[in-house]
Design a protein around this motif. Structure first.
Motif, PDB file in Angstrom:
ATOM      1  N   ALA A 146      -2.229  -7.531  21.065  1.00 33.36           N
ATOM      2  CA  ALA A 146      -0.894  -7.087  21.491  1.00 33.36           C
ATOM      3  C   ALA A 146      -0.471  -7.914  22.709  1.00 33.36           C
ATOM      4  CB  ALA A 146      -0.872  -5.592  21.808  1.00 33.36           C
ATOM      5  N   CYS A 147      -0.420  -9.224  22.491  1.00 39.26           N
ATOM      6  CA  CYS A 147      -0.289 -10.187  23.594  1.00 39.26           C
ATOM      7  C   CYS A 147       1.139 -10.329  24.112  1.00 39.26           C
ATOM      8  CB  CYS A 147      -0.792 -11.554  23.144  1.00 39.26           C
ATOM      9  SG  CYS A 147       0.250 -12.300  21.847  1.00 39.26           S
ATOM     10  N   SER A 148       2.088  -9.669  23.458  1.00 34.52           N
ATOM     11  CA  SER A 148       3.483  -9.725  23.888  1.00 34.52           C
ATOM     12  C   SER A 148       3.943 -11.183  24.018  1.00 34.52           C
ATOM     13  CB  SER A 148       3.673  -8.947  25.186  1.00 34.52           C
ATOM     14  OG  SER A 148       5.038  -8.899  25.535  1.00 34.52           O
ATOM     15  N   THR A 149       4.654 -11.512  25.091  1.00 34.16           N
ATOM     16  CA  THR A 149       5.264 -12.851  25.186  1.00 34.16           C
ATOM     17  C   THR A 149       4.315 -13.930  25.707  1.00 34.16           C
ATOM     18  OG1 THR A 149       6.303 -11.902  27.146  1.00 34.16           O
ATOM     19  CG2 THR A 149       7.704 -12.219  25.271  1.00 34.16           C
ATOM     20  N   GLY A 150       3.009 -13.638  25.758  1.00 33.69           N
ATOM     21  CA  GLY A 150       2.021 -14.701  26.002  1.00 33.69           C
ATOM     22  C   GLY A 150       1.452 -14.819  27.404  1.00 33.69           C
ATOM     23  N   GLU A 151       2.013 -14.077  28.362  1.00 31.69           N
ATOM     24  CA  GLU A 151       1.506 -14.213  29.732  1.00 31.69           C
ATOM     25  C   GLU A 151       0.014 -13.885  29.808  1.00 31.69           C
ATOM     26  OE1 GLU A 151       5.857 -12.885  30.362  1.00 31.69           O
ATOM     27  OE2 GLU A 151       4.312 -12.706  28.825  1.00 31.69           O
ATOM     28  N   GLU A 152      -0.406 -12.849  29.069  1.00 27.60           N
ATOM     29  CA  GLU A 152      -1.811 -12.439  29.155  1.00 27.60           C
ATOM     30  C   GLU A 152      -2.791 -13.480  28.592  1.00 27.60           C
ATOM     31  OE1 GLU A 152      -3.147  -8.215  28.388  1.00 27.60           O
ATOM     32  OE2 GLU A 152      -3.863  -9.231  26.585  1.00 27.60           O
ATOM     33  N   PRO A 153      -2.591 -13.957  27.342  1.00 25.15           N
ATOM     34  CA  PRO A 153      -3.543 -14.974  26.858  1.00 25.15           C
ATOM     35  C   PRO A 153      -3.552 -16.257  27.703  1.00 25.15           C
ATOM     36  CG  PRO A 153      -1.749 -14.656  25.277  1.00 25.15           C
ATOM     37  CD  PRO A 153      -1.655 -13.549  26.279  1.00 25.15           C
ATOM     38  N   TYR A 154      -2.382 -16.642  28.226  1.00 22.08           N
ATOM     39  CA  TYR A 154      -2.355 -17.832  29.080  1.00 22.08           C
ATOM     40  C   TYR A 154      -3.107 -17.577  30.396  1.00 22.08           C
ATOM     41  CZ  TYR A 154       1.128 -19.891  25.883  1.00 22.08           C
ATOM     42  OH  TYR A 154       1.777 -20.404  24.783  1.00 22.08           O
ATOM     43  N   THR A 155      -3.011 -16.348  30.907  1.00 26.23           N
ATOM     44  CA  THR A 155      -3.782 -15.995  32.105  1.00 26.23           C
ATOM     45  C   THR A 155      -5.283 -16.111  31.818  1.00 26.23           C
ATOM     46  OG1 THR A 155      -2.073 -14.468  32.919  1.00 26.23           O
ATOM     47  CG2 THR A 155      -4.291 -14.127  33.756  1.00 26.23           C
ATOM     48  N   ILE A 156      -5.693 -15.582  30.664  1.00 19.77           N
ATOM     49  CA  ILE A 156      -7.120 -15.635  30.290  1.00 19.77           C
ATOM     50  C   ILE A 156      -7.571 -17.096  30.219  1.00 19.77           C
ATOM     51  CG2 ILE A 156      -8.819 -15.102  28.478  1.00 19.77           C
ATOM     52  CD1 ILE A 156      -6.906 -12.743  27.651  1.00 19.77           C
TER      53      ILE A 156
END
Length: 257
Positions: A103-113
């Motif tokens: 549920a990564c939404s607009t991508g901020e979370e995976p890019y942070t990871i």
């Protein structure tokens, strides 16, 4: 449930595969009613017909429905725990980590990871799977363009290294973008891949019913490797985690036993 909304739920399910009945009804209905009234419709039937005719309205609906409140390094202290405690212990066991942002939404979370992983391992080894139910947010995530307000908590060194100002926005660097693979997925109805070292799913489960949460905790636990870690949002403590074969290793971090 009134018939107008019930029919709307059925129509949306056949159009998108999304089952609105799995969300809390009062909350979802309120959110969608305020959208259709703002756009000049007077009921769900008219609204649905508008969604089929206007692509922009359809995207706006998806956006409203998927509650996109996202930013890089959201709740910064938790990401510090991930970087300083959780990931080093996972990397001791395995140098090729299998990581999923659900549920990564607009991508901020995976890019942070990916940014955090880039500090701990060679960039060529960093790989993050990112999934969401909404085609529109996935398309936006793949653009890698963000307003300044999404960057409030990004450490200066990461900002300098991986985010470049473009007009009033910031663009994620290609080397970070290349490490993330986006896919469409419905958490409740689609099967999960397995053997993950780390699964991050934050600030999403609060929108599901208790029954749906139970199903998801079991599925997430089943998708983890032994000793893999599940990282949840700051309003999402798992009570009785041991029922799902998980035990708390830090606040909002659970390890598969």
């Amino acid at each position: 449930m009134d018939q107008d909304y019930e029919q709307f739920i059925k129509n949306i399910k056949s159009k998108t595969g999304i089952d609105l009945s799995l969300y809390k009804e009062a909350q979802m209905k309120r959110r969608l009613t305020s959208l259709y009234e703002k756009r000049g419709f007077s009921n769900f039937t008219e609204f649905y017909s508008g969604l089929n005719k206007q692509r922009e309205l359809y995207y706006e609906f998806l956006d409203r429905m998927t509650i996109n409140v996202s930013e890089f390094y959201r709740n910064y202290k938790r990401w510090e725990v991930l970087e300083e405690k959780i990931l080093p212990s996972l990397l001791e066991r395995n140098s090729n980590l299998k990581v999923w942002s659900a549920a990564c939404s607009t991508g901020e979370e995976p890019y942070t990871i990916a940014m955090i992983l880039s500090k701990l391992m060679p960039m060529s080894k960093v790989k993050v799977l990112a999934t969401d139910i909404d085609d529109n947010v996935i398309a936006r995530a793949k653009l890698g363009l963000y307003p300044e307000r999404s960057l409030n908590e990004v450490p200066d060194d990461m900002k300098k290294k991986y985010l470049k100002k473009e007009g009033t926005n910031y663009k994620v660097s290609d080397e970070i973008m290349k490490t993330v693979t986006f896919k469409k997925q419905n958490l409740l109805s689609d099967p999960f891949d397995s053997q993950f070292d780390l699964i991050v799913c934050r600030n999403v489960l609060i929108y599901f019913t208790e029954e749906a949460k139970e199903v998801l905790y079991s599925k997430f636990s089943g998708a983890l490797k032994r000793q893999g870690v599940f990282f949840v949002g700051s309003t999402e403590q798992i009570f009785n985690a041991e029922r799902f074969d998980l035990s708390s290793v830090d606040t909002f971090f659970y390890q598969k036993r």
